[in-house]
Design an enzyme around this catalytic site. Structure first.
Site, PDB file in Angstrom:
ATOM      1  N   ARG A  73      42.022  20.433   4.068  1.00  0.00           N
ATOM      2  CA  ARG A  73      40.608  20.606   3.710  1.00  0.00           C
ATOM      3  C   ARG A  73      40.370  21.630   2.596  1.00  0.00           C
ATOM      4  O   ARG A  73      39.311  21.625   1.967  1.00  0.00           O
ATOM      5  CB  ARG A  73      39.791  21.035   4.951  1.00  0.00           C
ATOM      6  CG  ARG A  73      40.249  22.373   5.515  1.00  0.00           C
ATOM      7  CD  ARG A  73      39.820  22.603   6.948  1.00  0.00           C
ATOM      8  NE  ARG A  73      40.316  23.904   7.417  1.00  0.00           N
ATOM      9  CZ  ARG A  73      41.566  24.127   7.778  1.00  0.00           C
ATOM     10  NH1 ARG A  73      42.455  23.168   7.755  1.00  0.00           N
ATOM     11  NH2 ARG A  73      41.948  25.329   8.166  1.00  0.00           N
ATOM     12  N   CYS A 187      38.418  27.112  13.911  1.00  0.00           N
ATOM     13  CA  CYS A 187      39.029  25.870  13.421  1.00  0.00           C
ATOM     14  C   CYS A 187      40.481  25.721  13.882  1.00  0.00           C
ATOM     15  O   CYS A 187      40.940  24.616  14.159  1.00  0.00           O
ATOM     16  CB  CYS A 187      39.015  25.832  11.896  1.00  0.00           C
ATOM     17  SG  CYS A 187      37.395  25.473  11.223  1.00  0.00           S
TER      18      CYS A 187
END
Ligand SMILES: [Zn+2]
Length: 269
Positions: A73, A187
Protein backbone atom coordinates in the site's frame (compact mmCIF):
# COMPACT_ATOMS: atom_id res chain seq x y z
CA UNK A 1 3.93 35.63 -4.79
CA UNK A 2 5.95 33.66 -7.37
CA UNK A 3 5.91 34.33 -11.11
CA UNK A 4 5.55 31.15 -13.16
CA UNK A 5 8.41 30.49 -15.57
CA UNK A 6 7.80 28.87 -19.01
CA UNK A 7 8.57 25.37 -17.70
CA UNK A 8 6.11 25.86 -14.84
CA UNK A 9 3.44 27.21 -17.20
CA UNK A 10 3.88 23.94 -19.11
CA UNK A 11 4.04 21.62 -16.07
CA UNK A 12 0.99 23.14 -14.40
CA UNK A 13 -0.90 24.02 -17.61
CA UNK A 14 -3.98 21.95 -16.67
CA UNK A 15 -4.23 23.97 -13.45
CA UNK A 16 -3.40 27.29 -15.06
CA UNK A 17 -6.19 27.00 -17.66
CA UNK A 18 -8.80 26.38 -14.95
CA UNK A 19 -10.67 29.48 -13.80
CA UNK A 20 -10.71 28.07 -10.26
CA UNK A 21 -6.92 27.75 -10.10
CA UNK A 22 -5.27 29.94 -12.75
CA UNK A 23 -1.74 31.31 -12.47
CA UNK A 24 -2.61 32.90 -9.10
CA UNK A 25 -3.80 29.60 -7.60
CA UNK A 26 -0.75 27.79 -8.94
CA UNK A 27 1.52 30.49 -7.53
CA UNK A 28 -0.22 30.05 -4.16
CA UNK A 29 0.53 26.32 -4.28
CA UNK A 30 4.19 27.01 -5.11
CA UNK A 31 4.31 29.44 -2.19
CA UNK A 32 2.78 26.92 0.24
CA UNK A 33 4.51 24.73 2.81
CA UNK A 34 3.05 21.49 4.15
CA UNK A 35 4.32 19.12 6.83
CA UNK A 36 3.32 15.50 6.17
CA UNK A 37 3.43 13.43 9.35
CA UNK A 38 4.01 9.84 8.24
CA UNK A 39 5.39 8.58 4.91
CA UNK A 40 3.39 5.35 4.95
CA UNK A 41 0.02 4.30 3.54
CA UNK A 42 -1.68 7.70 3.76
CA UNK A 43 1.51 9.71 3.35
CA UNK A 44 2.36 8.04 0.03
CA UNK A 45 -0.60 9.34 -2.03
CA UNK A 46 -0.54 12.63 -0.13
CA UNK A 47 3.12 13.18 -1.07
CA UNK A 48 2.54 12.03 -4.66
CA UNK A 49 -0.26 14.47 -5.35
CA UNK A 50 1.08 17.40 -3.33
CA UNK A 51 4.43 17.04 -5.12
CA UNK A 52 2.71 16.81 -8.50
CA UNK A 53 0.56 19.85 -7.67
CA UNK A 54 3.71 21.87 -6.94
CA UNK A 55 3.43 22.55 -3.21
CA UNK A 56 6.66 24.53 -2.88
CA UNK A 57 7.97 23.08 0.37
CA UNK A 58 7.13 19.61 1.67
CA UNK A 59 8.34 18.49 5.10
CA UNK A 60 8.21 14.76 5.82
CA UNK A 61 8.33 13.40 9.38
CA UNK A 62 8.95 9.67 9.75
CA UNK A 63 11.43 7.55 11.68
CA UNK A 64 10.64 4.17 10.09
CA UNK A 65 12.53 2.15 7.53
CA UNK A 66 10.77 0.56 4.56
CA UNK A 67 9.66 -3.02 5.18
CA UNK A 68 8.54 -5.43 2.47
CA UNK A 69 5.08 -5.68 4.12
CA UNK A 70 4.66 -1.91 3.52
CA UNK A 71 4.79 -2.23 -0.26
CA UNK A 72 1.22 -3.58 -0.57
CA UNK A 73 0.00 0.00 0.00
CA UNK A 74 2.90 2.45 0.50
CA UNK A 75 3.32 3.14 -3.19
CA UNK A 76 6.11 5.74 -3.14
CA UNK A 77 8.58 3.13 -1.82
CA UNK A 78 9.98 0.36 -4.02
CA UNK A 79 11.32 -3.12 -3.46
CA UNK A 80 14.92 -1.86 -3.61
CA UNK A 81 14.11 0.58 -0.76
CA UNK A 82 13.50 -2.18 1.79
CA UNK A 83 15.68 -1.40 4.81
CA UNK A 84 16.16 2.28 3.88
CA UNK A 85 14.66 5.18 5.87
CA UNK A 86 11.24 6.10 4.48
CA UNK A 87 12.17 9.80 4.45
CA UNK A 88 15.04 8.97 2.02
CA UNK A 89 12.95 7.06 -0.51
CA UNK A 90 10.13 9.59 -0.13
CA UNK A 91 12.52 12.46 -0.87
CA UNK A 92 13.87 10.69 -3.96
CA UNK A 93 10.34 10.04 -5.19
CA UNK A 94 9.33 13.69 -4.84
CA UNK A 95 12.57 15.01 -6.38
CA UNK A 96 12.11 12.75 -9.39
CA UNK A 97 8.48 13.79 -9.84
CA UNK A 98 8.86 17.55 -9.45
CA UNK A 99 12.11 19.53 -9.06
CA UNK A 100 10.06 22.62 -8.07
CA UNK A 101 9.40 21.06 -4.67
CA UNK A 102 11.88 21.54 -1.83
CA UNK A 103 11.77 18.41 0.32
CA UNK A 104 12.67 18.66 3.99
CA UNK A 105 13.10 15.19 5.52
CA UNK A 106 12.81 14.97 9.31
CA UNK A 107 13.93 11.48 10.29
CA UNK A 108 12.39 11.48 13.72
CA UNK A 109 9.22 10.65 15.58
CA UNK A 110 6.98 13.59 16.34
CA UNK A 111 7.19 14.08 20.12
CA UNK A 112 5.98 16.72 22.54
CA UNK A 113 9.59 17.98 22.65
CA UNK A 114 9.95 18.64 18.91
CA UNK A 115 6.39 19.03 17.58
CA UNK A 116 5.84 22.73 18.31
CA UNK A 117 9.10 23.82 16.65
CA UNK A 118 8.63 21.53 13.63
CA UNK A 119 5.02 22.49 12.98
CA UNK A 120 5.67 26.24 13.44
CA UNK A 121 7.68 26.19 10.20
CA UNK A 122 4.74 25.10 7.97
CA UNK A 123 1.43 26.55 6.74
CA UNK A 124 -0.55 23.30 7.10
CA UNK A 125 -0.06 19.81 8.54
CA UNK A 126 -1.25 16.53 7.00
CA UNK A 127 -1.81 13.92 9.70
CA UNK A 128 -0.93 10.71 7.89
CA UNK A 129 0.12 8.93 11.06
CA UNK A 130 -0.97 5.49 12.21
CA UNK A 131 -1.39 5.94 15.96
CA UNK A 132 -3.52 7.85 18.44
CA UNK A 133 -0.61 9.46 20.32
CA UNK A 134 0.57 11.28 17.19
CA UNK A 135 -3.00 12.26 16.21
CA UNK A 136 -3.67 13.93 19.56
CA UNK A 137 -0.24 15.57 19.57
CA UNK A 138 -0.74 16.99 16.05
CA UNK A 139 -4.23 18.17 17.02
CA UNK A 140 -3.12 19.90 20.19
CA UNK A 141 -0.08 21.66 18.70
CA UNK A 142 -1.95 22.77 15.58
CA UNK A 143 -5.06 23.93 17.43
CA UNK A 144 -2.98 25.98 19.88
CA UNK A 145 -1.02 27.48 16.96
CA UNK A 146 -4.05 27.95 14.69
CA UNK A 147 -2.47 25.72 12.02
CA UNK A 148 -4.90 23.81 9.76
CA UNK A 149 -4.74 20.00 9.74
CA UNK A 150 -5.86 17.48 7.17
CA UNK A 151 -6.75 14.36 9.15
CA UNK A 152 -7.04 10.83 7.79
CA UNK A 153 -7.31 7.41 9.41
CA UNK A 154 -7.81 3.89 8.06
CA UNK A 155 -8.93 0.58 9.51
CA UNK A 156 -9.44 -2.63 7.48
CA UNK A 157 -12.14 -1.54 4.95
CA UNK A 158 -13.02 1.80 6.54
CA UNK A 159 -11.47 5.23 6.32
CA UNK A 160 -12.17 8.63 7.89
CA UNK A 161 -11.11 12.02 6.67
CA UNK A 162 -11.70 15.62 7.69
CA UNK A 163 -10.06 19.03 7.81
CA UNK A 164 -9.55 21.06 10.96
CA UNK A 165 -9.18 24.77 10.23
CA UNK A 166 -7.16 25.45 13.39
CA UNK A 167 -9.95 27.60 14.79
CA UNK A 168 -12.10 24.73 16.09
CA UNK A 169 -13.84 22.37 16.23
CA UNK A 170 -10.85 20.08 16.71
CA UNK A 171 -10.12 16.36 16.89
CA UNK A 172 -10.72 16.39 20.67
CA UNK A 173 -14.23 17.83 20.16
CA UNK A 174 -14.92 14.70 18.11
CA UNK A 175 -12.98 12.18 20.21
CA UNK A 176 -12.05 13.65 23.64
CA UNK A 177 -9.68 10.75 24.31
CA UNK A 178 -8.29 7.70 22.57
CA UNK A 179 -10.09 4.35 22.90
CA UNK A 180 -8.72 2.04 25.59
CA UNK A 181 -5.51 0.36 24.48
CA UNK A 182 -6.07 -2.93 22.72
CA UNK A 183 -9.63 -2.14 21.59
CA UNK A 184 -8.61 -0.71 18.19
CA UNK A 185 -5.83 -2.80 16.69
CA UNK A 186 -3.44 -1.11 14.21
CA UNK A 187 -2.82 -2.10 10.59
CA UNK A 188 -0.11 -4.58 11.49
CA UNK A 189 -2.50 -6.61 13.65
CA UNK A 190 -5.87 -5.94 11.99
CA UNK A 191 -4.74 -5.65 8.37
CA UNK A 192 -5.89 -3.07 5.85
CA UNK A 193 -7.11 -3.25 2.27
CA UNK A 194 -4.08 -2.01 0.32
CA UNK A 195 -5.92 0.50 -1.87
CA UNK A 196 -7.87 2.08 1.04
CA UNK A 197 -5.10 4.48 2.18
CA UNK A 198 -4.78 5.52 -1.47
CA UNK A 199 -8.42 6.65 -1.48
CA UNK A 200 -8.28 8.41 1.88
CA UNK A 201 -4.87 9.99 1.15
CA UNK A 202 -6.25 11.35 -2.13
CA UNK A 203 -9.16 12.92 -0.22
CA UNK A 204 -6.59 14.55 2.08
CA UNK A 205 -4.48 15.84 -0.82
CA UNK A 206 -7.65 17.23 -2.44
CA UNK A 207 -8.48 19.15 0.72
CA UNK A 208 -4.94 20.56 0.95
CA UNK A 209 -4.91 21.80 -2.65
CA UNK A 210 -8.37 23.39 -2.18
CA UNK A 211 -7.18 25.05 1.02
CA UNK A 212 -4.38 26.90 -0.77
CA UNK A 213 -6.31 27.83 -3.91
CA UNK A 214 -9.23 28.87 -1.65
CA UNK A 215 -11.89 27.09 -3.71
CA UNK A 216 -14.75 24.71 -2.93
CA UNK A 217 -16.21 23.50 0.36
CA UNK A 218 -13.78 22.32 3.03
CA UNK A 219 -14.46 19.28 5.23
CA UNK A 220 -14.07 21.58 8.24
CA UNK A 221 -16.86 20.56 10.65
CA UNK A 222 -17.63 17.32 8.76
CA UNK A 223 -16.13 13.85 9.16
CA UNK A 224 -16.30 11.82 5.95
CA UNK A 225 -16.60 8.09 6.65
CA UNK A 226 -15.81 5.86 3.69
CA UNK A 227 -16.62 2.14 3.65
CA UNK A 228 -14.70 0.44 0.84
CA UNK A 229 -16.60 -2.82 1.34
CA UNK A 230 -20.08 -1.29 0.96
CA UNK A 231 -18.83 1.51 -1.33
CA UNK A 232 -20.59 4.16 0.75
CA UNK A 233 -19.55 7.58 1.97
CA UNK A 234 -21.31 8.99 5.04
CA UNK A 235 -20.93 12.34 6.70
CA UNK A 236 -20.88 12.97 10.46
CA UNK A 237 -21.09 16.58 11.67
CA UNK A 238 -18.27 17.66 13.98
CA UNK A 239 -19.66 20.00 16.60
CA UNK A 240 -17.38 22.30 18.60
CA UNK A 241 -17.33 21.32 22.28
CA UNK A 242 -17.47 24.54 24.38
CA UNK A 243 -15.68 22.61 27.16
CA UNK A 244 -12.94 21.29 24.86
CA UNK A 245 -9.63 21.53 26.78
CA UNK A 246 -7.83 22.70 23.60
CA UNK A 247 -10.25 24.79 21.49
CA UNK A 248 -13.03 25.49 24.04
CA UNK A 249 -13.99 28.78 25.69
CA UNK A 250 -11.60 28.20 28.59
CA UNK A 251 -8.84 25.93 27.32
CA UNK A 252 -6.81 24.14 29.97
CA UNK A 253 -3.92 23.16 27.70
CA UNK A 254 -1.30 25.88 27.23
CA UNK A 255 1.51 23.75 25.80
CA UNK A 256 1.96 20.12 24.83
CA UNK A 257 5.21 19.82 26.74
CA UNK A 258 3.57 18.51 29.90
CA UNK A 259 0.70 16.58 28.29
CA UNK A 260 0.56 12.79 28.01
CA UNK A 261 0.54 11.25 24.51
CA UNK A 262 0.43 7.60 25.44
CA UNK A 263 -2.51 5.39 26.30
CA UNK A 264 -5.73 7.39 26.11
CA UNK A 265 -4.04 10.79 25.58
CA UNK A 266 -6.52 12.29 28.05
CA UNK A 267 -6.29 15.92 29.17
CA UNK A 268 -8.83 15.64 31.98
CA UNK A 269 -7.69 14.99 35.55
ZN1 LIG B 1 -11.73 21.00 20.39
Amino acid sequence: MVDLDPEQLDRYSRHVIMDDVGPEGQAALLDASVLVVGAGGLGSPVLQYLAAAGIGRLGIVDDDVVERSNLQRQVIHGDSDVGRPKVDSAREFVNELNPDVTVEPHETRLTNDNAEALIADYDLVVDASDNFGTRYLVNDVCTLAGTPVSHGAIYRFEGQVTTFSGEGPCYRCLFPEAPPEGTVPDCSTAGVLGVLPGTIGCFQATEVVKWFIEEGESLDGRLLVYDAGEMTVDEVPIVADPDCPVCGAEPTLASVSDAEYEGRCSLSD
